[in-house]
Scaffold this motif. Structure first.
Motif, PDB file in Angstrom:
ATOM      1  N   MET A  42       0.820  -1.218   0.000  1.00  0.00           N
ATOM      2  CA  MET A  42       0.000   0.000   0.000  1.00  0.00           C
ATOM      3  C   MET A  42       0.854   1.268   0.000  1.00  0.00           C
ATOM      4  O   MET A  42       0.404   2.325   0.418  1.00  0.00           O
ATOM      5  CB  MET A  42      -0.943   0.032   1.216  1.00  0.00           C
ATOM      6  CG  MET A  42      -1.825  -1.193   1.374  1.00  0.00           C
ATOM      7  SD  MET A  42      -3.115  -1.285   0.130  1.00  0.00           S
ATOM      8  CE  MET A  42      -4.186   0.008   0.673  1.00  0.00           C
ATOM      9  N   ASN A  43       2.081   1.122  -0.415  1.00  0.00           N
ATOM     10  CA  ASN A  43       3.039   2.245  -0.416  1.00  0.00           C
ATOM     11  C   ASN A  43       3.127   2.918   0.956  1.00  0.00           C
ATOM     12  O   ASN A  43       3.286   4.137   1.065  1.00  0.00           O
ATOM     13  CB  ASN A  43       2.664   3.273  -1.498  1.00  0.00           C
ATOM     14  CG  ASN A  43       3.827   4.193  -1.844  1.00  0.00           C
ATOM     15  OD1 ASN A  43       5.003   3.867  -1.601  1.00  0.00           O
ATOM     16  ND2 ASN A  43       3.534   5.360  -2.387  1.00  0.00           N
ATOM     17  N   ARG A  44       3.076   2.071   2.017  1.00  0.00           N
ATOM     18  CA  ARG A  44       3.069   2.639   3.378  1.00  0.00           C
ATOM     19  C   ARG A  44       4.450   3.123   3.814  1.00  0.00           C
ATOM     20  O   ARG A  44       4.571   3.902   4.740  1.00  0.00           O
ATOM     21  CB  ARG A  44       2.575   1.584   4.371  1.00  0.00           C
ATOM     22  CG  ARG A  44       1.077   1.356   4.311  1.00  0.00           C
ATOM     23  CD  ARG A  44       0.628   0.591   5.568  1.00  0.00           C
ATOM     24  NE  ARG A  44      -0.750   0.179   5.427  1.00  0.00           N
ATOM     25  CZ  ARG A  44      -1.149  -1.052   5.094  1.00  0.00           C
ATOM     26  NH1 ARG A  44      -0.252  -2.001   4.907  1.00  0.00           N
ATOM     27  NH2 ARG A  44      -2.423  -1.337   4.972  1.00  0.00           N
ATOM     28  N   GLN A  45       5.482   2.546   3.208  1.00  0.00           N
ATOM     29  CA  GLN A  45       6.858   2.948   3.545  1.00  0.00           C
ATOM     30  C   GLN A  45       7.073   2.908   5.069  1.00  0.00           C
ATOM     31  O   GLN A  45       7.459   3.909   5.674  1.00  0.00           O
ATOM     32  CB  GLN A  45       7.140   4.346   2.996  1.00  0.00           C
ATOM     33  CG  GLN A  45       6.866   4.446   1.488  1.00  0.00           C
ATOM     34  CD  GLN A  45       6.722   5.869   0.994  1.00  0.00           C
ATOM     35  OE1 GLN A  45       7.655   6.666   1.107  1.00  0.00           O
ATOM     36  NE2 GLN A  45       5.551   6.199   0.473  1.00  0.00           N
ATOM     37  N   PRO A  46       6.837   1.715   5.658  1.00  0.00           N
ATOM     38  CA  PRO A  46       6.816   1.625   7.120  1.00  0.00           C
ATOM     39  C   PRO A  46       8.201   1.446   7.741  1.00  0.00           C
ATOM     40  O   PRO A  46       8.404   0.597   8.610  1.00  0.00           O
ATOM     41  CB  PRO A  46       5.951   0.384   7.351  1.00  0.00           C
ATOM     42  CG  PRO A  46       6.324  -0.503   6.203  1.00  0.00           C
ATOM     43  CD  PRO A  46       6.569   0.407   5.028  1.00  0.00           C
ATOM     44  N   TRP A  47       9.150   2.223   7.269  1.00  0.00           N
ATOM     45  CA  TRP A  47      10.531   2.067   7.732  1.00  0.00           C
ATOM     46  C   TRP A  47      11.078   3.388   8.238  1.00  0.00           C
ATOM     47  O   TRP A  47      10.602   4.465   7.874  1.00  0.00           O
ATOM     48  CB  TRP A  47      11.420   1.541   6.590  1.00  0.00           C
ATOM     49  CG  TRP A  47      11.173   2.242   5.277  1.00  0.00           C
ATOM     50  CD1 TRP A  47      11.388   3.579   4.992  1.00  0.00           C
ATOM     51  CD2 TRP A  47      10.644   1.675   4.075  1.00  0.00           C
ATOM     52  NE1 TRP A  47      11.034   3.850   3.695  1.00  0.00           N
ATOM     53  CE2 TRP A  47      10.567   2.716   3.100  1.00  0.00           C
ATOM     54  CE3 TRP A  47      10.237   0.394   3.714  1.00  0.00           C
ATOM     55  CZ2 TRP A  47      10.105   2.508   1.805  1.00  0.00           C
ATOM     56  CZ3 TRP A  47       9.772   0.198   2.421  1.00  0.00           C
ATOM     57  CH2 TRP A  47       9.713   1.235   1.487  1.00  0.00           C
ATOM     58  N   ALA A  48      12.059   3.271   9.100  1.00  0.00           N
ATOM     59  CA  ALA A  48      12.773   4.457   9.587  1.00  0.00           C
ATOM     60  C   ALA A  48      14.159   3.988  10.023  1.00  0.00           C
ATOM     61  O   ALA A  48      14.370   2.794  10.283  1.00  0.00           O
ATOM     62  CB  ALA A  48      12.031   5.097  10.753  1.00  0.00           C
ATOM     63  N   PHE A  49      15.086   4.922  10.083  1.00  0.00           N
ATOM     64  CA  PHE A  49      16.477   4.559  10.343  1.00  0.00           C
ATOM     65  C   PHE A  49      17.106   5.533  11.336  1.00  0.00           C
ATOM     66  O   PHE A  49      16.712   6.691  11.406  1.00  0.00           O
ATOM     67  CB  PHE A  49      17.273   4.576   9.022  1.00  0.00           C
ATOM     68  CG  PHE A  49      16.693   3.663   7.969  1.00  0.00           C
ATOM     69  CD1 PHE A  49      16.999   2.314   7.951  1.00  0.00           C
ATOM     70  CD2 PHE A  49      15.780   4.151   7.025  1.00  0.00           C
ATOM     71  CE1 PHE A  49      16.431   1.464   6.995  1.00  0.00           C
ATOM     72  CE2 PHE A  49      15.210   3.315   6.070  1.00  0.00           C
ATOM     73  CZ  PHE A  49      15.534   1.970   6.054  1.00  0.00           C
ATOM     74  N   ALA A  94       4.979  -4.999   7.074  1.00  0.00           N
ATOM     75  CA  ALA A  94       5.890  -3.909   7.425  1.00  0.00           C
ATOM     76  C   ALA A  94       7.314  -4.442   7.618  1.00  0.00           C
ATOM     77  O   ALA A  94       8.288  -3.837   7.155  1.00  0.00           O
ATOM     78  CB  ALA A  94       5.398  -3.194   8.680  1.00  0.00           C
ATOM     79  N   LEU A  95       7.416  -5.596   8.272  1.00  0.00           N
ATOM     80  CA  LEU A  95       8.740  -6.207   8.456  1.00  0.00           C
ATOM     81  C   LEU A  95       9.321  -6.608   7.095  1.00  0.00           C
ATOM     82  O   LEU A  95      10.497  -6.379   6.801  1.00  0.00           O
ATOM     83  CB  LEU A  95       8.611  -7.429   9.379  1.00  0.00           C
ATOM     84  CG  LEU A  95       9.869  -8.255   9.609  1.00  0.00           C
ATOM     85  CD1 LEU A  95      11.010  -7.417  10.175  1.00  0.00           C
ATOM     86  CD2 LEU A  95       9.580  -9.429  10.550  1.00  0.00           C
ATOM     87  N   TYR A  96       8.474  -7.170   6.270  1.00  0.00           N
ATOM     88  CA  TYR A  96       8.862  -7.559   4.903  1.00  0.00           C
ATOM     89  C   TYR A  96       9.354  -6.328   4.124  1.00  0.00           C
ATOM     90  O   TYR A  96      10.398  -6.344   3.473  1.00  0.00           O
ATOM     91  CB  TYR A  96       7.622  -8.158   4.245  1.00  0.00           C
ATOM     92  CG  TYR A  96       7.762  -8.698   2.850  1.00  0.00           C
ATOM     93  CD1 TYR A  96       8.140 -10.016   2.629  1.00  0.00           C
ATOM     94  CD2 TYR A  96       7.463  -7.897   1.747  1.00  0.00           C
ATOM     95  CE1 TYR A  96       8.220 -10.521   1.340  1.00  0.00           C
ATOM     96  CE2 TYR A  96       7.552  -8.398   0.465  1.00  0.00           C
ATOM     97  CZ  TYR A  96       7.928  -9.709   0.268  1.00  0.00           C
ATOM     98  OH  TYR A  96       8.016 -10.212  -1.001  1.00  0.00           O
ATOM     99  N   ASP A  97       8.596  -5.245   4.242  1.00  0.00           N
ATOM    100  CA  ASP A  97       8.939  -4.013   3.524  1.00  0.00           C
ATOM    101  C   ASP A  97      10.267  -3.440   4.002  1.00  0.00           C
ATOM    102  O   ASP A  97      11.064  -2.943   3.201  1.00  0.00           O
ATOM    103  CB  ASP A  97       7.830  -2.966   3.701  1.00  0.00           C
ATOM    104  CG  ASP A  97       6.530  -3.370   3.015  1.00  0.00           C
ATOM    105  OD1 ASP A  97       6.579  -4.227   2.107  1.00  0.00           O
ATOM    106  OD2 ASP A  97       5.475  -2.833   3.397  1.00  0.00           O
ATOM    107  N   LEU A  98      10.495  -3.509   5.305  1.00  0.00           N
ATOM    108  CA  LEU A  98      11.773  -3.008   5.825  1.00  0.00           C
ATOM    109  C   LEU A  98      12.922  -3.805   5.213  1.00  0.00           C
ATOM    110  O   LEU A  98      13.945  -3.239   4.817  1.00  0.00           O
ATOM    111  CB  LEU A  98      11.823  -3.089   7.359  1.00  0.00           C
ATOM    112  CG  LEU A  98      13.178  -2.695   7.961  1.00  0.00           C
ATOM    113  CD1 LEU A  98      13.486  -1.206   7.730  1.00  0.00           C
ATOM    114  CD2 LEU A  98      13.239  -3.021   9.450  1.00  0.00           C
TER     115      LEU A  98
END
Ligand SMILES: Cc1cc2nc3c(=O)[nH]c(=O)nc-3n(C[C@H](O)[C@H](O)[C@H](O)COP(=O)(O)O)c2cc1C
Length: 169
Positions: A42-49, A94-98
């Motif tokens: 869903m193009n959530r881009q659920p990552w941060a660094f 979300a984990l997959y996307d990260l």
């Protein structure tokens, strides 16, 4: 072109980094751009660094949660804590996307002549406390980024056979 790109076939994860190599801020920016353009549900881009280059205060804070657990990573040119957003109904995606974003980042690093080793052995709760990461986010791996130390060499790069990747056919 029917061969795997050398960016992938030449990639390996050093367990020791050149402690004199300096990473440019524009290289870090490039790696973040690569992560930014990864696909996500869903193009959530659920990552941060959390990103620190050696010499920066944030790097010392990252070292605090690594020291005594993964000391081989201390002194790498940069350390990057990879975190995903757990809030919402589909945390597995979300984990997959990260993971996808980190893969983008790692291959971008490779394209710039750098190497990355990810590791999960660090103080996860300590990272939460140090950076004020709430329960709606989950720290996963740290990436050590830089140039391999002269004594570092590829190890453990055996892989399953291609046939093992398609067990139901
Ligand atoms: C999620 C994850 C966790 C990892 N944790 C560690 C770790 O705690 N310590 C370590 O030395 N390497 C760790 N690694 C690196 C792997 O051991 C390494 O990628 C694997 O052996 C394959 O080697 P290669 O990347 O050189 O192909 C981790 C890699 C991933 C993707």
């Amino acid at each position: 072109m029917n061969e795997m790109t050398p960016l992938l076939s030449g990639r390996w994860s050093p367990r020791g980094f050149d402690q004199t190599h300096v990473l440019g801020s524009e290289q870090v920016e490039c790696m973040l751009q690569a992560a930014r353009w990864a696909p996500s549900a869903m193009n959530r881009q659920p990552w941060a660094f959390v990103v620190g280059r050696r010499g920066e205060p944030v790097y010392e804070r990252l070292e605090k949660v690594i020291r005594g657990v993964s000391d081989w990573a201390l002194g790498a040119s940069a350390l990057v804590l990879a975190v995903y957003r757990t809030e919402g109904s589909e945390p597995d995606y979300a984990l997959y996307d990260l993971g996808g974003a980190v893969a983008h980042m790692s291959i971008q690093a490779e394209a710039m002549g750098l190497h990355v080793r990810q590791f999960a052995s660090y103080d996860h709760e300590g990272a939460r406390t140090e950076f004020g990461i709430g329960r709606d986010w989950t720290p996963v791996t740290v990436l050590a980024v830089g140039i391999p130390a002269p004594e570092a060499a590829p190890v453990g790069r055996e892989r399953k056979a291609v046939a093992d990747l398609t067990p139901w056919q």
